[in-house]
Design a protein around this motif. Structure first.
Motif, PDB file in Angstrom:
ATOM      1  N   ARG A   9       0.825  -1.209   0.000  1.00 43.27           N
ATOM      2  CA  ARG A   9       0.000   0.000   0.000  1.00 43.27           C
ATOM      3  C   ARG A   9       0.861   1.262   0.000  1.00 43.27           C
ATOM      4  O   ARG A   9       0.500   2.266  -0.616  1.00 43.27           O
ATOM      5  CB  ARG A   9      -0.920   0.014   1.221  1.00 43.27           C
ATOM      6  N   TRP A  10       1.948   1.250   0.728  1.00 42.81           N
ATOM      7  CA  TRP A  10       2.806   2.427   0.889  1.00 42.81           C
ATOM      8  C   TRP A  10       4.253   2.004   0.602  1.00 42.81           C
ATOM      9  O   TRP A  10       5.069   1.895   1.517  1.00 42.81           O
ATOM     10  CB  TRP A  10       2.671   2.996   2.301  1.00 42.81           C
ATOM     11  N   HIS A  15       8.254   9.458   2.383  1.00 46.82           N
ATOM     12  CA  HIS A  15       6.888   9.892   2.101  1.00 46.82           C
ATOM     13  C   HIS A  15       6.813  11.402   2.327  1.00 46.82           C
ATOM     14  O   HIS A  15       6.923  11.880   3.464  1.00 46.82           O
ATOM     15  CB  HIS A  15       5.895   9.166   3.014  1.00 46.82           C
ATOM     16  N   HIS A 197       2.636  12.612  -1.382  1.00 46.18           N
ATOM     17  CA  HIS A 197       1.207  12.456  -1.146  1.00 46.18           C
ATOM     18  C   HIS A 197       0.578  13.841  -0.986  1.00 46.18           C
ATOM     19  O   HIS A 197       1.117  14.700  -0.270  1.00 46.18           O
ATOM     20  CB  HIS A 197       0.957  11.616   0.106  1.00 46.18           C
ATOM     21  N   GLY A 225       2.328   9.958  -5.023  1.00 49.09           N
ATOM     22  CA  GLY A 225       1.756   8.777  -4.379  1.00 49.09           C
ATOM     23  C   GLY A 225       0.244   8.837  -4.345  1.00 49.09           C
ATOM     24  O   GLY A 225      -0.423   8.720  -5.358  1.00 49.09           O
ATOM     25  N   ARG A 226      -0.298   9.084  -3.169  1.00 43.85           N
ATOM     26  CA  ARG A 226      -1.751   9.065  -2.994  1.00 43.85           C
ATOM     27  C   ARG A 226      -2.322  10.475  -2.836  1.00 43.85           C
ATOM     28  O   ARG A 226      -1.635  11.375  -2.345  1.00 43.85           O
ATOM     29  CB  ARG A 226      -2.129   8.227  -1.769  1.00 43.85           C
ATOM     30  N   ILE A 228      -4.989  12.301  -0.611  1.00 44.37           N
ATOM     31  CA  ILE A 228      -5.626  12.025   0.670  1.00 44.37           C
ATOM     32  C   ILE A 228      -6.711  13.072   0.910  1.00 44.37           C
ATOM     33  O   ILE A 228      -6.421  14.260   1.087  1.00 44.37           O
ATOM     34  CB  ILE A 228      -4.590  12.039   1.812  1.00 44.37           C
ATOM     35  N   ARG A 292      -4.650   8.791  -9.740  1.00 43.84           N
ATOM     36  CA  ARG A 292      -3.903   8.498  -8.523  1.00 43.84           C
ATOM     37  C   ARG A 292      -4.805   7.805  -7.501  1.00 43.84           C
ATOM     38  O   ARG A 292      -6.005   8.112  -7.410  1.00 43.84           O
ATOM     39  CB  ARG A 292      -3.333   9.778  -7.882  1.00 43.84           C
ATOM     40  N   PRO A 293      -4.280   6.848  -6.733  1.00 50.13           N
ATOM     41  CA  PRO A 293      -5.097   6.219  -5.684  1.00 50.13           C
ATOM     42  C   PRO A 293      -5.477   7.249  -4.617  1.00 50.13           C
ATOM     43  O   PRO A 293      -4.712   8.169  -4.329  1.00 50.13           O
ATOM     44  CB  PRO A 293      -4.172   5.137  -5.106  1.00 50.13           C
ATOM     45  N   MET A 294      -6.675   7.090  -4.059  1.00 52.94           N
ATOM     46  CA  MET A 294      -7.168   8.035  -3.065  1.00 52.94           C
ATOM     47  C   MET A 294      -7.509   7.333  -1.759  1.00 52.94           C
ATOM     48  O   MET A 294      -7.941   6.184  -1.748  1.00 52.94           O
ATOM     49  CB  MET A 294      -8.397   8.782  -3.582  1.00 52.94           C
ATOM     50  N   VAL A 295      -7.305   8.060  -0.682  1.00 52.87           N
ATOM     51  CA  VAL A 295      -7.704   7.605   0.652  1.00 52.87           C
ATOM     52  C   VAL A 295      -8.564   8.708   1.256  1.00 52.87           C
ATOM     53  O   VAL A 295      -8.231   9.886   1.147  1.00 52.87           O
ATOM     54  CB  VAL A 295      -6.490   7.352   1.559  1.00 52.87           C
TER      55      VAL A 295
END
Length: 319
Positions: A9-10, A15, A197, A225-226, A228, A292-295
């Motif tokens: 995941r990371w 980071h 991120h 990266g992500r 957020i 991009r992946p999101m959280v």
């Protein structure tokens, strides 16, 4: 979470957390450092803006220019923190490369160090990112000192310039230790070891700054990266429209006043909420289209304390 799941995941080791001011990037950076320390790992949380935001979050005295333990994590992990001071970093740099020692400290007394970082702001960023690089790559007895480093970085409006140290130092030096150090930092920042991120709220200005930053970082070949999404809230209404008749029935069923004034006021609030939700969904779509992946992290109603940070850490690992 098992170590291999966390890595999937990371996957980065460094980071970098950025976001428009007010989006909660320092809180997210701290939560990420806690999350990455699970399972007996050691993480370093670094700040470079002189705000002492980390100390405030963890309820401790202002951090010195030294790595200090700020939190333990179940399973034997720990988070250390460092507030990088440009002046101290320059003294360390002068001693490391030029062996100035006491002579370097004398420069501080006459204001030469402050003068140098003021007239050459690119030098300041080289010193800050250089210290982060050193911590990320540091090893002892054949093992990395830190499993992960989390940088609470400058906001999105300045993140490209801050990380693009090679271009900045090209104006300062053509040869020598400064040039070599900046090239080493640039190489690290453009490698799979690093991920930037971007923290945002579902509001127009933060989202636009996030999109601009993602585009800029892409042009600089710095890996993103992500995304957020911070402080998100659940929908209070699921229907696309709510009629006054429905509101009146609902108020009556709940034993609340259902006169015309109460119904009209509640209807206006419902319309405002639905308008807001449509805007948020539109902004979420724009962010999704970046690929991009999101959280998504929830709004902490009780404020940010250690339990709140742990809740966000859990969401970061599961999101």
């Amino acid at each position: 979470m098992a170590s291999n799941e966390r890595t999937a995941r990371w996957p980065a080791r460094l980071h970098v957390v950025t976001g428009k001011g007010g989006t909660g990037k320092t809180t997210v950076a701290a939560a990420l450092a806690l999350a990455l320390a699970e399972g007996g790992r050691r993480t370093l949380l670094v700040e470079v803006e002189g705000r002492q935001g980390i100390a405030q979050l963890f309820g401790i005295p202002p951090l010195p220019y030294a790595e200090r333990r700020v939190a333990g994590v179940p399973g034997g992990g720990e988070v250390r923190a460092l507030a990088v001071d440009p002046e101290e970093a320059l003294l360390e740099y002068l001693d490391m490369f030029y062996k100035l020692g006491a002579a370097g400290r004398a420069l501080r007394k006459v204001g030469a160090i402050d003068f140098a970082t003021t007239i050459a702001p690119g030098l300041r960023d080289v010193l800050l990112t250089g210290k982060v690089k050193e911590a990320t790559t540091r090893s002892r007895e054949g093992r990395r000192v830190y499993d992960a480093v989390v940088l609470d970085a400058p906001p999105t409006g300045r993140i490209g310039r801050f990380l693009n140290v090679t271009a900045e130092t090209a104006r300062l030096a053509k040869v020598g230790p400064i040039k070599s150090q900046s090239e080493g930092v640039a190489s690290l920042l453009r490698s799979p070891i690093t991920a930037v991120h971007v923290v945002t709220l579902l509001e127009e200005m933060p989202v636009q700054e996030s999109l601009d930053a993602i585009t800029e970082l892409g042009s600089l070949h710095i890996p993103v990266g992500r995304i957020i999404l911070n402080a998100t809230q659940p929908a209070l209404l699921t229907a696309a429209k709510v009629t006054k008749a429905e509101l009146k029935r609902g108020l009556s069923a709940a034993g609340l006043p259902a006169d015309a004034g109460a119904v009209s006021g509640l209807a206006a609030e419902a319309r405002a909420h639905l308008t807001r939700r449509r805007l948020e969904e539109s902004l979420r779509t724009e962010l999704t289209e970046t690929g991009r992946p999101m959280v998504e992290l929830p709004l902490l109603d009780r404020g940010v304390d250690r339990s709140g940070l742990e809740e966000l850490a859990d969401r970061l690992m599961s999101g």
